[in-house]
Scaffold this active site. Structure first.
Site, short mmCIF file in Angstrom:
data_model
loop_
_atom_site.label_atom_id
_atom_site.label_comp_id
_atom_site.label_asym_id
_atom_site.label_seq_id
_atom_site.Cartn_x
_atom_site.Cartn_y
_atom_site.Cartn_z
N HIS A 31 36.50 46.24 35.65
CA HIS A 31 36.50 46.65 37.05
C HIS A 31 35.76 47.97 37.22
O HIS A 31 36.20 49.00 36.73
CB HIS A 31 37.96 46.79 37.50
CG HIS A 31 38.14 47.20 38.92
ND1 HIS A 31 38.63 48.43 39.29
CD2 HIS A 31 37.89 46.53 40.07
CE1 HIS A 31 38.70 48.49 40.60
NE2 HIS A 31 38.25 47.36 41.11
N HIS A 73 31.20 51.69 45.11
CA HIS A 73 32.35 50.96 45.64
C HIS A 73 32.46 51.07 47.16
O HIS A 73 32.79 50.11 47.85
CB HIS A 73 33.67 51.46 45.01
CG HIS A 73 34.86 50.78 45.61
ND1 HIS A 73 35.59 51.33 46.64
CD2 HIS A 73 35.43 49.58 45.34
CE1 HIS A 73 36.56 50.49 46.97
NE2 HIS A 73 36.48 49.43 46.20
O1 G3P Z 1 36.55 42.99 43.55
C1 G3P Z 1 37.80 42.94 42.95
C2 G3P Z 1 38.36 44.25 43.19
O2 G3P Z 1 37.37 45.14 42.77
C3 G3P Z 1 38.62 44.41 44.64
O3 G3P Z 1 38.96 45.67 44.91
O4 G3P Z 1 38.40 47.56 46.25
O5 G3P Z 1 38.15 47.70 43.78
O6 G3P Z 1 36.53 46.41 45.15
P1 G3P Z 1 37.94 46.88 45.02
CA CA Z 2 35.17 45.17 43.71
#
Ligand code: G3P
Ligand code: CA
Length: 354
Positions: A31, A73
């Protein structure tokens, strides 16, 4: 015959020989890279995730003023860069510095760091105080092309085949600003050879309206067939806005939390990416699935929840530690993959069960 099979199954499970689940099919998705150790979405965090053997590395994508695809992000620059110091007069009325108001050349002059907020006294506070320190070393915002070239280059030099897991951020906002980010991302993926169902790519979005446009219009137009994932948010996060001329409204996600909705999602996506509590029956002890995952699997969807973090205070009370949390989701609930800031820990966890 059926009776004999049941007896055999009972015998095996009661002796501790539970039928083996194929852990090779369980995915680790890094992530924002190995973001538990290095600033999120820095190129260093991506290289580290690759070295840690994540199956996929995530890219969140926004667009610059000059139509460059950036790995960030937020569609703001102020949470992870020094934009407020370098360009103090370029904020919008809401006080935010929008990536779409800056050229790539301008963005390349900024320093990037761990995510932070600014308190009332003007002090910067790290989002994760135990992680990599603010403003140390040198990091910068990079493009989607640069990141794909890093991952493909590392795949070549290491002999691995690690995939990319791309999220189009706020497509409706970009369209409202006159930019079709989804089309631009698809073209970039195709340029780098990601255009078929079996290619190592997932394309994810919180925006169901835009994801359906991708499935029904853009993919056929570009002669592409890649896997799509519907991300699911809580409505009150206001994750997705609908733009109608001068007004906006908040997209309502409530329908997606109904198991019966999985069939509908399966008409345009190959998987779902729910917030992890959305899969859990919080009243049950020990914790178990609330049925959403089973409905998704029945509809043929893979399930990749977010976000698994090992930082102190981030383990839900129903899990003893991070490994226990991974066990609950991978094996008790049965997810197909997890988004995690700590890909090394998830890879190691799965290896001990192979
Ligand atoms: O894309 C999966 C996860 O990353 C969603 O949350 O806000 O970290 O993009 P975010
Ligand atoms: Ca994401």
């Amino acid at each position: 015959m059926k009776f004999i099979f049941l007896i055999l199954l009972c015998f095996l499970t009661s002796c501790g020989f539970a039928p083996q689940i194929n852990t090779q099919d369980k995915l680790v998705i890094a992530h924002r890279g190995a973001s538990g150790y290095l600033p999120e979405h820095s190129i260093a965090a991506k290289a580290m995730a690759h070295a840690m053997n994540a199956d996929y590395i995530e890219q969140d994508v926004v667009m610059s003023k000059d139509n460059q695809l950036l790995i960030l992000h937020d569609h703001y620059l102020d949470r992870v860069t020094n934009v407020a110091t370098v360009f103090p007069n370029r904020k919008r009325q809401d006080g935010r510095y929008y990536a779409i108001d800056f050229t790539l050349t301008e963005i390349r002059t900024l320093k990037m760091t761990e995510g932070f907020s600014v308190d009332e006294s003007g002090q910067q506070k790290a989002g994760f105080p135990e992680r990599f320190p603010l403003w140390k070393s040198t990091f910068a915002v990079h493009t989607l092309a640069e990141e794909i070239e890093l991952i493909q280059g590392l795949n070549k030099s290491t002999g691995k085949n690690i995939g990319i897991y791309v999220e189009i951020k706020s497509p409706a906002f970009h369209l409202h600003e006159g930019k079709d980010i989804s089309k631009a991302v698809l073209k970039e993926l195709k340029r780098y050879g990601y255009d078929k169902t079996n290619d190592k790519v997932f394309l994810q979005s919180f925006d169901a309206i835009d994801l359906q446009r991708i499935k029904k219009q853009l993919l056929p137009e570009l002669n592409m067939q890649i896997k799509l994932v519907q991300l699911i948010a809580m409505t009150d996060w206001q994750e997705t806005l609908i733009y109608q001329q001068d007004s906006t409204s908040v997209y309502n996600y409530d329908w997606m939390l109904q198991p019966s909705s999985m069939q509908k999602i399966a008409t345009y996506a190959d998987g779902i990416g729910p917030w992890k509590p959305m899969l859990v029956d919080s009243k049950s002890k020990p914790v178990k699935s609330n049925g959403l995952l089973e409905a998704a699997h029945k509809a043929g969807l893979v399930v990749h929840p977010y976000t698994f973090r090992a930082d102190s205070g981030r383990i839900p009370e129903y899990a003893q530690d991070f490994d226990d949390l991974l066990k609950i989701f991978y094996f008790d609930i049965g997810v197909d993959g997890v988004f995690t800031d700590f890909p090394d820990k998830a890879v190691q966890f799965l290896q001990t069960r192979r």
